[in-house]
Every structure is written in C-alpha cells, then in structure tokens.
Write a protein that holds these residues in place. Structure first.
Motif, PDB file in Angstrom:
ATOM      1  N   LEU A 171       0.854  -1.184   0.000  1.00 60.56           N
ATOM      2  CA  LEU A 171       0.000   0.000   0.000  1.00 60.56           C
ATOM      3  C   LEU A 171       0.890   1.234   0.000  1.00 60.56           C
ATOM      4  CD1 LEU A 171      -3.047   0.212   0.329  1.00 60.56           C
ATOM      5  CD2 LEU A 171      -2.720   0.233   2.809  1.00 60.56           C
ATOM      6  N   ARG A 172       0.660   2.155  -0.936  1.00 58.95           N
ATOM      7  CA  ARG A 172       1.489   3.364  -0.985  1.00 58.95           C
ATOM      8  C   ARG A 172       0.588   4.588  -0.805  1.00 58.95           C
ATOM      9  NH1 ARG A 172       7.332   4.081  -3.106  1.00 58.95           N
ATOM     10  NH2 ARG A 172       7.373   6.283  -2.668  1.00 58.95           N
ATOM     11  N   ILE A 173       0.870   5.348   0.235  1.00 57.61           N
ATOM     12  CA  ILE A 173       0.029   6.516   0.530  1.00 57.61           C
ATOM     13  C   ILE A 173       0.914   7.756   0.567  1.00 57.61           C
ATOM     14  CG2 ILE A 173      -1.444   7.602   2.281  1.00 57.61           C
ATOM     15  CD1 ILE A 173      -2.016   4.477   3.007  1.00 57.61           C
ATOM     16  N   PRO A 174       0.673   8.707  -0.335  1.00 55.91           N
ATOM     17  CA  PRO A 174       1.499   9.912  -0.281  1.00 55.91           C
ATOM     18  C   PRO A 174       1.236  10.681   1.009  1.00 55.91           C
ATOM     19  CG  PRO A 174      -0.078  10.023  -2.125  1.00 55.91           C
ATOM     20  CD  PRO A 174      -0.352   8.766  -1.390  1.00 55.91           C
ATOM     21  N   VAL A 175       2.309  11.147   1.642  1.00 53.31           N
ATOM     22  CA  VAL A 175       2.156  12.009   2.817  1.00 53.31           C
ATOM     23  C   VAL A 175       2.871  13.314   2.488  1.00 53.31           C
ATOM     24  CG1 VAL A 175       2.523  12.275   5.300  1.00 53.31           C
ATOM     25  CG2 VAL A 175       2.127   9.995   4.343  1.00 53.31           C
ATOM     26  N   VAL A 176       2.132  14.403   2.560  1.00 55.46           N
ATOM     27  CA  VAL A 176       2.678  15.702   2.136  1.00 55.46           C
ATOM     28  C   VAL A 176       2.683  16.669   3.314  1.00 55.46           C
ATOM     29  CG1 VAL A 176       1.870  15.299  -0.226  1.00 55.46           C
ATOM     30  CG2 VAL A 176       0.419  16.592   1.374  1.00 55.46           C
ATOM     31  N   GLY A 177       3.252  17.863   3.084  1.00 51.50           N
ATOM     32  CA  GLY A 177       3.231  18.915   4.113  1.00 51.50           C
ATOM     33  C   GLY A 177       4.563  19.039   4.802  1.00 51.50           C
ATOM     34  N   GLY A 178       4.540  18.887   6.141  1.00 48.97           N
ATOM     35  CA  GLY A 178       5.773  19.010   6.919  1.00 48.97           C
ATOM     36  C   GLY A 178       5.963  17.778   7.771  1.00 48.97           C
ATOM     37  N   HIS A 179       6.747  17.926   8.858  1.00 47.96           N
ATOM     38  CA  HIS A 179       6.957  16.779   9.745  1.00 47.96           C
ATOM     39  C   HIS A 179       6.722  17.173  11.203  1.00 47.96           C
ATOM     40  CE1 HIS A 179       8.390  13.033  11.337  1.00 47.96           C
ATOM     41  NE2 HIS A 179       9.254  13.680  12.092  1.00 47.96           N
ATOM     42  N   SER A 180       5.480  17.546  11.512  1.00 48.12           N
ATOM     43  CA  SER A 180       5.072  17.676  12.921  1.00 48.12           C
ATOM     44  C   SER A 180       3.568  17.877  12.970  1.00 48.12           C
ATOM     45  CB  SER A 180       5.778  18.839  13.623  1.00 48.12           C
ATOM     46  OG  SER A 180       5.223  20.046  13.217  1.00 48.12           O
ATOM     47  N   GLY A 181       2.904  17.059  13.787  1.00 49.94           N
ATOM     48  CA  GLY A 181       1.479  17.212  14.063  1.00 49.94           C
ATOM     49  C   GLY A 181       0.641  17.534  12.841  1.00 49.94           C
ATOM     50  N   ALA A 182      -0.089  18.634  12.927  1.00 49.24           N
ATOM     51  CA  ALA A 182      -1.047  18.995  11.884  1.00 49.24           C
ATOM     52  C   ALA A 182      -0.402  19.359  10.550  1.00 49.24           C
ATOM     53  CB  ALA A 182      -1.907  20.157  12.365  1.00 49.24           C
ATOM     54  N   THR A 183       0.923  19.558  10.531  1.00 49.06           N
ATOM     55  CA  THR A 183       1.567  19.850   9.234  1.00 49.06           C
ATOM     56  C   THR A 183       1.752  18.566   8.404  1.00 49.06           C
ATOM     57  OG1 THR A 183       3.909  19.644   9.935  1.00 49.06           O
ATOM     58  CG2 THR A 183       2.856  21.793  10.268  1.00 49.06           C
ATOM     59  N   ILE A 184       1.576  17.405   9.055  1.00 57.80           N
ATOM     60  CA  ILE A 184       1.711  16.119   8.342  1.00 57.80           C
ATOM     61  C   ILE A 184       0.358  15.760   7.741  1.00 57.80           C
ATOM     62  CG2 ILE A 184       2.225  13.645   8.600  1.00 57.80           C
ATOM     63  CD1 ILE A 184       3.887  14.397  11.134  1.00 57.80           C
ATOM     64  N   LEU A 185       0.319  15.597   6.430  1.00 56.12           N
ATOM     65  CA  LEU A 185      -0.975  15.333   5.788  1.00 56.12           C
ATOM     66  C   LEU A 185      -0.932  14.054   4.940  1.00 56.12           C
ATOM     67  CD1 LEU A 185      -3.830  15.966   4.940  1.00 56.12           C
ATOM     68  CD2 LEU A 185      -2.966  17.766   3.465  1.00 56.12           C
ATOM     69  N   PRO A 186      -1.410  12.931   5.509  1.00 52.34           N
ATOM     70  CA  PRO A 186      -1.493  11.704   4.706  1.00 52.34           C
ATOM     71  C   PRO A 186      -2.670  11.809   3.735  1.00 52.34           C
ATOM     72  CG  PRO A 186      -2.262  11.292   6.968  1.00 52.34           C
ATOM     73  CD  PRO A 186      -1.875  12.741   6.897  1.00 52.34           C
ATOM     74  N   LEU A 187      -2.383  11.612   2.447  1.00 54.03           N
ATOM     75  CA  LEU A 187      -3.447  11.733   1.440  1.00 54.03           C
ATOM     76  C   LEU A 187      -4.070  10.355   1.204  1.00 54.03           C
ATOM     77  CD1 LEU A 187      -1.711  14.239  -1.020  1.00 54.03           C
ATOM     78  CD2 LEU A 187      -3.409  14.721   0.760  1.00 54.03           C
TER      79      LEU A 187
END
Ligand code: NAD
Ligand code: LMR
Length: 325
Positions: A171-187
C-alpha cells in the motif's frame, strides 16, 4: 558506489542507520561523526563481513572535516530528541545551531554531496540547511532534503492494520506537508491501490500518522523518540537516492524540500503559498528531477491542507530568521 557520511552516528538513530548502511551494496565507504563514541561505533561495525570500510571521527583533530571528505551523501540525525511533553519545535533552540554548524562544514568540504536532514524540528532545520548552503553559494535544490519517509512508512503501516492487509508495503500513501502534528498530511484519498475507509477510520489513521511520534515518545517515557523505525525509514530514503543516482529509473519518494528550483516545484509552491513542503518527488542521477503536484485531493484533505500550510509558514520563517540573525 558511494561514500556516505552519518553525522550524529553514535545516537539512537545514528547507530541502527549506520548498521543498515554498512549492509548496503550501494555504499562503498561509511564515515561516522559524532561528538561522542563514533570511533568505537565504527570499529564495532567493521567486524561485519560486508565490503564498505567504516571510519569514525570525533570533533578533535579536525574530525568533522575528515568525516566529510569525499562524501557523496551526508545524512544528519545529530542533535537532541524529544522527551514526554515536548513539541518538536522545543528542540529548535539546541538543534538549529547544530544543523547550521554541521552544514557550514559540508558547504566547505563536500559542497556537491546530497544532504539529508533527520534532525527535528525538520520543518525549520531544512530551511536552516538551505540558507546555510545559499550563504556559501553552493546550494543545489536537487540535493537537499528533510527526511519525512517515516510519515510515509507509518501511513502504509497504520492503514494496512486498519484494513487487515497483511503486507503494509503493498500500500502506498502519499504524505505531504511538513513533519510535525497537523503539518503532516497523509493523502488517504490517493492511496495506491485505492482504499475504502469509513470517516472514522480515515480520521483515526490521519491522527495516528500526524501524532505517531508522540505515541513513541510517551511509551519510551523519557528514553527518547522514534529510533529503529526512523533508521529503517532513513535507510529507505538514502537507498532510493543512491539507486536513482546510480541510474535506476522510476524512483519516487516523498520528502520535504525547497520547491522553487525543482522542475514542477515553483508552480506547486505558488499554489500552496509556501516554498518548503513535502511532496512526491521523482529522483534521477542528479537528485530531485521533478516535484509532483498534490492536486485532486478530497474536500476533507483540503481543510487539513489549509491548517498544515498555516502552521508550516511559521516554522519555515523561524528557520530562515535564525540564519539571518
Ligand atoms: P540521540 O540523542 O540518541 O542521538 C543524537 C546524537 O547526536 C548523539 O549521539 C549526540 O552525541 C549527537 N550530537 C549532538 N550534537 C552533535 C553535534 N553538534 N555534532 C555531531 N553529533 C552531535 O537522538 P536520536 O534519537 O538519534 O534523534 C536524533 C534526532 O532525530 C532528533 O532531533 C530527533 O527528534 C530526530 N528524529 C527525526 C525523525 C524524522 O522523521 N525526521 C524521526 C525520529 C527522530
Ligand atoms: C517522529 O515522528 O517519530 C520523530 O519526529 C520523533 C519525534 O519527536 O516524534
């Protein structure tokens, strides 16, 4: 074949990461640097029957310069880690100058090397690395990244667990944004293959990916944060870059990077309103060859994206301001 330097090599990430690198056929030599214990860690690794020689250096006798000489890739897990109750941003005060000083030496000794920043808070330490390289006129946007692979690994793992899929790697799920709490966005809407989740499952997985780091910090109760899973994730990212640099095609990983300067990146940066953001990136012989857009996300993810960008802006500015002071 590539020479890899690990800075912070005696730490809880540095040691297992160095072990994995020592076993890699893509690594021809390994150079370890830390303010403590690095020569001992190197001797330990040198008993392993793989070809790459390992050398360890301390700060004395120009050790950092020696560790960086001839490096093709430098990976940095140096600095302090969180204890329960701390945010990643609270590491800034100590780790900002660690990154600035180490990257200053990289700029002087191996300016053409790939530079991979693991040290938190990544949202701010990557801008510090970039600004430092820019100051020395050696910045190549295709070669300098914040390592967010652990978020991608977590997204596969937690989604597979929720759906009882036996092999999370399928399973490959792009994760974008940053690297802390709410800045981490799994698509999760862009999972490959597509997955069907209830809203509750989607929210639970998203939260666990965003705050997976806290789960480990709490469970370790003062003994550190993510280490073995980070070594695994860091190794995956190093391997991907080295494979692409060796000519392998079709290599794609998410990472946090300065988007202007990467083909496709400037357009994404303008549409998001931030220059630093983790997106899927295609890698080639010279590094990041193309930044891929994060459009066509779900309405729910659009809301999360707005929150991520708002928080990230402050983190980025903090790193840039540190370098101009
Ligand atoms: P650790 O304390 O076990 O190891 C850090 C090492 O850095 C130590 O050996 C220390 O001596 C060394 N060090 C400190 N200052 C140094 C300097 N100026 N030069 C060279 N070495 C120096 O910590 P850890 O658990 O290995 O974590 C390291 C960093 O990685 C932390 O900032 C942590 O928050 C971060 N981290 C990031 C991710 C990510 O996904 N990017 C994941 C986990 C941890
Ligand atoms: C993580 O995501 O596990 C790391 O960034 C370490 C931390 O402080 O949570």
């Amino acid at each position: 074949m590539h020479k890899v330097s690990v800075l912070g090599a005696a730490g809880q990430i540095g040691q297992p990461l160095s072990l994995l690198l020592k076993t890699s056929p893509l690594v021809s030599a390994l150079s370890l640097y830390d303010i403590v214990h690095a020569p001992g860690v190197a001797i330990d690794l040198n008993h392993i029957d793989t070809p790459a020689p390992v050398n360890g250096f301390l700060a004395a006798d120009d050790g950092l310069r020696k560790a960086l000489t001839g490096a093709d890739l430098v990976v940095i897990p140096a600095g302090i880690a969180r204890k329960p109750g701390m945010t990643r941003d609270q590491l800034f005060e100590t780790n900002a100058s660690v990154i600035r000083d180490l990257v200053t030496e990289i700029a002087k000794v191996c300016p053409k090397a790939f530079v991979l920043i693991i040290t938190n808070p990544v949202n701010s330490t990557l801008p510090i690395a970039v600004e430092t390289l820019k100051k020395h006129n050696v910045y190549d946007p295709k070669k300098v990244f914040g390592v967010t692979t652990l978020d991608v690994v977590r997204a596969s793992t937690f989604t597979a667990q929720a759906l009882q899929i036996s092999d999370p790697k399928s399973l490959r799920i792009p994760v974008v944004g940053g690297h802390s709490g709410a800045t981490i966005l799994p698509l999760l809407s862009q999972a490959n293959p597509l997955v069907k989740l209830t809203d509750d499952q989607r929210d639970a997985i998203t939260y666990r990916v965003q705050f997976g780091g806290d789960e480990i910090v709490k469970a370790k109760a003062g003994a550190g944060s993510a280490t073995t899973c980070m070594a695994y994730a860091g190794f995956r990212f190093v391997q991907s870059i080295l494979k692409a640099a060796s000519g392998e095609k079709g290599i794609k990983e998410e990472c946090y990077l300065y988007l202007p300067g990467i083909p496709g990146g400037d357009k994404i940066a303008k549409s998001l309103g931030v220059d630093y953001f983790a997106v899927p990136v295609e890698f080639g012989v010279s590094g990041a060859e193309k930044a891929l857009s994060v459009s066509e996300i779900s309405k729910h993810e659009e809301t999360l994206l707005a929150t991520a960008i708002a928080e990230l802006k402050g983190n980025i500015q903090k790193g840039i301001a540190f370098c101009s002071s």
